[in-house]
Design a protein around this motif. Structure first.
Motif, short mmCIF file in Angstrom:
data_model
loop_
_atom_site.label_atom_id
_atom_site.label_comp_id
_atom_site.label_asym_id
_atom_site.label_seq_id
_atom_site.Cartn_x
_atom_site.Cartn_y
_atom_site.Cartn_z
N HIS A 123 0.83 -1.21 0.00
CA HIS A 123 0.00 0.00 0.00
C HIS A 123 0.87 1.26 0.00
O HIS A 123 0.63 2.20 -0.77
CB HIS A 123 -0.96 0.00 1.20
N ARG A 170 2.51 1.77 -3.35
CA ARG A 170 1.56 2.28 -4.35
C ARG A 170 1.39 3.79 -4.20
O ARG A 170 1.42 4.54 -5.18
CB ARG A 170 0.22 1.55 -4.25
N ASP A 225 2.60 6.36 -7.03
CA ASP A 225 1.61 7.25 -7.63
C ASP A 225 2.12 8.69 -7.60
O ASP A 225 1.92 9.44 -8.56
CB ASP A 225 0.27 7.16 -6.90
N VAL A 252 3.27 -0.94 -12.01
CA VAL A 252 2.77 -0.52 -10.70
C VAL A 252 1.29 -0.84 -10.60
O VAL A 252 0.83 -1.44 -9.62
CB VAL A 252 3.04 0.98 -10.44
N ARG A 253 0.52 -0.45 -11.61
CA ARG A 253 -0.93 -0.72 -11.59
C ARG A 253 -1.22 -2.22 -11.58
O ARG A 253 -2.11 -2.68 -10.87
CB ARG A 253 -1.61 -0.05 -12.80
N LEU A 258 0.29 -3.63 -7.99
CA LEU A 258 -0.14 -3.02 -6.73
C LEU A 258 -1.57 -2.51 -6.76
O LEU A 258 -2.03 -1.89 -5.82
CB LEU A 258 0.81 -1.87 -6.36
#
Length: 176
Positions: free
Chosen positions: A150, A153, A157, A171-172, A175
């Motif tokens: 978390h 991420r 972001d 990443v998407r 995570l």
């Protein structure tokens, strides 16, 4: 001998095959980070930095294969540009530097205490390498993913503008 082979030989000679790591052995992890950066289309010097990113240890992994007094040894293996990326990555004081990276915030060298303002290209390299490194651990180690996913991420972001399209997709994908 090409630079990848020289770097791998140096890492092996320094014991990377035997160093335990949350991603298996240190050498296995380093090879995966190198491969990931290559799959993302990173230039050769950034890929080489991925292969050697823990040579001096890092703020999150204290085991070092060489000291910062031996920078010339790593330069001889991978070249000055790749070694410079390794030094920036390894020297990062994460708690001080990570949150403001994308906004051009200050960057502190944990080896010297010096605070600097790396150019955007260096920040991009640092971010891309960090994402490749951490996502490798997310993929390999479920406990790592549960504990840090978390927060990673959120951090990644905030760095989105520094990351390549393949890194953002990874990443998407990994995570959420």
């Amino acid at each position: 001998m090409d630079r990848v082979a020289k770097a791998t030989d140096l890492l092996g000679a320094r014991g990377a095959r035997d160093v335990p790591h949350p991603g298996g052995t240190l050498l296995a992890h380093l090879r995966r980070v190198h491969a990931t950066l290559g799959e993302w289309g990173a230039r050769p010097d950034l890929c080489l930095a991925g292969l050697c990113h823990a040579f001096y240890g890092t703020d999150g992994f204290a085991v070092a294969l060489g000291s910062t007094d031996e920078r010339a040894t790593l330069v001889e293996a991978v070249g000055a540009e790749a070694e410079g990326i390794v030094y920036l990555y390894a020297g990062c004081d994460r708690g001080f530097s990570h949150s403001g990276l994308a906004q051009g915030g200050p960057f502190r060298d944990r080896f010297t205490g010096e605070v600097s303002d790396p150019p955007e290209a260096a920040r991009r390299d640092f971010a891309e390498l960090t994402v490749a490194n951490e996502l490798d651990l997310v993929q390999i180690n479920p406990e790592f993913r549960e504990r840090y996913g978390h927060g990673l991420r959120e951090l990644f972001d905030s760095w989105e503008g520094l990351l390549s399209v393949p890194a953002r997709r990874a990443v998407r994908s990994l995570l959420g």
